[in-house]
Design a protein around this motif. Structure first.
Motif, mmCIF file in Angstrom:
data_model
loop_
_atom_site.group_PDB
_atom_site.id
_atom_site.type_symbol
_atom_site.label_atom_id
_atom_site.label_comp_id
_atom_site.label_asym_id
_atom_site.label_seq_id
_atom_site.Cartn_x
_atom_site.Cartn_y
_atom_site.Cartn_z
ATOM 1 N N GLN A 46 112.403 73.221 -43.308
ATOM 2 C CA GLN A 46 113.657 73.093 -42.554
ATOM 3 C C GLN A 46 114.540 74.314 -42.782
ATOM 4 N N GLN A 47 114.603 74.786 -44.015
ATOM 5 C CA GLN A 47 115.374 75.995 -44.305
ATOM 6 C C GLN A 47 114.761 77.211 -43.621
ATOM 7 N N ALA A 48 113.440 77.255 -43.583
ATOM 8 C CA ALA A 48 112.736 78.393 -42.993
ATOM 9 C C ALA A 48 113.000 78.503 -41.496
ATOM 10 N N GLU A 49 113.170 77.380 -40.834
ATOM 11 C CA GLU A 49 113.440 77.404 -39.398
ATOM 12 C C GLU A 49 114.774 78.083 -39.098
ATOM 13 N N LYS A 50 115.689 78.013 -40.051
ATOM 14 C CA LYS A 50 117.009 78.623 -39.867
ATOM 15 C C LYS A 50 117.013 80.113 -40.220
ATOM 16 N N MET A 51 115.980 80.543 -40.899
ATOM 17 C CA MET A 51 115.912 81.932 -41.383
ATOM 18 C C MET A 51 115.678 82.878 -40.212
ATOM 19 N N GLU A 52 116.463 83.941 -40.150
ATOM 20 C CA GLU A 52 116.332 84.884 -39.041
ATOM 21 C C GLU A 52 115.656 86.187 -39.443
ATOM 22 N N SER A 53 115.977 86.707 -40.606
ATOM 23 C CA SER A 53 115.396 87.993 -40.991
ATOM 24 C C SER A 53 114.592 87.838 -42.271
ATOM 25 N N ARG A 54 113.599 88.651 -42.392
ATOM 26 C CA ARG A 54 112.692 88.539 -43.530
ATOM 27 C C ARG A 54 113.200 89.387 -44.678
ATOM 28 N N PRO A 55 113.227 88.809 -45.872
ATOM 29 C CA PRO A 55 113.655 89.599 -47.029
ATOM 30 C C PRO A 55 112.573 90.612 -47.416
ATOM 31 N N LYS A 56 112.980 91.759 -47.874
ATOM 32 C CA LYS A 56 112.035 92.778 -48.349
ATOM 33 C C LYS A 56 111.973 92.702 -49.870
ATOM 34 N N ASN A 57 110.798 92.862 -50.383
ATOM 35 C CA ASN A 57 110.627 92.830 -51.820
ATOM 36 C C ASN A 57 110.339 94.251 -52.284
ATOM 37 N N TRP A 58 111.390 94.983 -52.622
ATOM 38 C CA TRP A 58 111.249 96.377 -53.010
ATOM 39 C C TRP A 58 110.636 96.532 -54.392
ATOM 40 N N VAL A 59 110.747 95.516 -55.237
ATOM 41 C CA VAL A 59 110.126 95.584 -56.561
ATOM 42 C C VAL A 59 108.606 95.613 -56.404
ATOM 43 N N THR A 60 108.090 94.736 -55.566
ATOM 44 C CA THR A 60 106.648 94.713 -55.325
ATOM 45 C C THR A 60 106.200 96.015 -54.669
ATOM 46 N N ALA A 61 107.002 96.521 -53.748
ATOM 47 C CA ALA A 61 106.661 97.788 -53.114
ATOM 48 C C ALA A 61 106.567 98.898 -54.158
ATOM 49 N N PRO A 79 106.987 95.899 -48.178
ATOM 50 C CA PRO A 79 106.802 96.816 -47.056
ATOM 51 C C PRO A 79 105.552 97.687 -47.183
ATOM 52 N N ILE A 80 104.867 97.598 -48.301
ATOM 53 C CA ILE A 80 103.668 98.405 -48.539
ATOM 54 C C ILE A 80 102.498 97.478 -48.851
ATOM 55 N N ASP A 81 101.355 97.719 -48.220
ATOM 56 C CA ASP A 81 100.142 96.942 -48.487
ATOM 57 C C ASP A 81 99.391 97.529 -49.675
ATOM 58 N N LEU A 82 98.711 96.675 -50.405
ATOM 59 C CA LEU A 82 97.860 97.140 -51.495
ATOM 60 C C LEU A 82 96.737 98.006 -50.934
ATOM 61 N N ILE A 83 96.163 97.545 -49.827
ATOM 62 C CA ILE A 83 95.152 98.323 -49.116
ATOM 63 C C ILE A 83 95.809 98.783 -47.812
ATOM 64 N N LEU A 131 103.532 85.369 -56.054
ATOM 65 C CA LEU A 131 102.583 86.440 -55.769
ATOM 66 C C LEU A 131 102.345 86.602 -54.265
ATOM 67 N N VAL A 132 102.131 85.475 -53.588
ATOM 68 C CA VAL A 132 101.848 85.509 -52.149
ATOM 69 C C VAL A 132 103.054 86.024 -51.371
ATOM 70 N N VAL A 133 104.228 85.471 -51.663
ATOM 71 C CA VAL A 133 105.435 85.863 -50.932
ATOM 72 C C VAL A 133 105.811 87.317 -51.234
ATOM 73 N N ALA A 134 105.712 87.712 -52.481
ATOM 74 C CA ALA A 134 106.045 89.100 -52.838
ATOM 75 C C ALA A 134 105.127 90.071 -52.111
ATOM 76 N N TYR A 135 103.855 89.757 -52.062
ATOM 77 C CA TYR A 135 102.923 90.644 -51.376
ATOM 78 C C TYR A 135 103.182 90.667 -49.867
ATOM 79 N N ALA A 136 103.421 89.494 -49.305
ATOM 80 C CA ALA A 136 103.645 89.414 -47.859
ATOM 81 C C ALA A 136 104.929 90.117 -47.443
#
Length: 123
Positions: free
Chosen positions: A86-101, A45-49, A37-42
């Motif tokens: 450790q995996q997150a430190e290697k991550m360069e781009s943020r995934p978009k969650n279009w389903v949540t949007a 690309p669209i905020d609830l409010i 829930l937290v990651v999908a919302y974050a």
């Protein structure tokens, strides 16, 4: 200002860690649920409010999201969280969650339809 930027950068790193922890097989189901829930919302690309609504628009970004991140981090086993960070430190781009949007768009569409129905029903 630099402290705020550092805090935002740390939150972003923790979100990436939560993203990887969600996918880890040793993360408990209840932690996966909250983390999803937290990651999908974050990552949506669209905020609830929407941010253009005064005060309330930024409330989710400044209060609710950090609280959700902190709670989710507490539910994940320490070793899983360490691997995920450790995996997150290697991550360069943020995934978009279009389903949540899409879901958030449907919620707003439903609200607008209800308002239109109420207004047209009373005219």
């Amino acid at each position: 200002m630099k402290r705020l930027q550092a805090w935002a950068k740390q939150l972003k790193r923790e979100l990436y860690a939560l993203y990887f922890a969600y996918r880890h097989p040793r993360t408990p189901w209840y932690a996966k649920l909250l983390t999803a829930l937290v990651v999908a919302y974050a990552f949506s690309p669209i905020d609830l409010i929407p941010d253009f609504i005064p005060i309330l628009g930024y409330l989710d970004d400044l209060v609710l999201l950090p609280l959700g991140i902190a709670l989710a981090l507490r539910m994940i086993p320490a070793d899983v969280l360490q691997q995920s960070r450790q995996q997150a430190e290697k991550m360069e781009s943020r995934p978009k969650n279009w389903v949540t949007a899409a879901l958030i768009l449907l919620v707003w569409l439903g609200v607008l339809l209800c308002i239109a129905f109420l207004l047209l029903g009373h005219i």
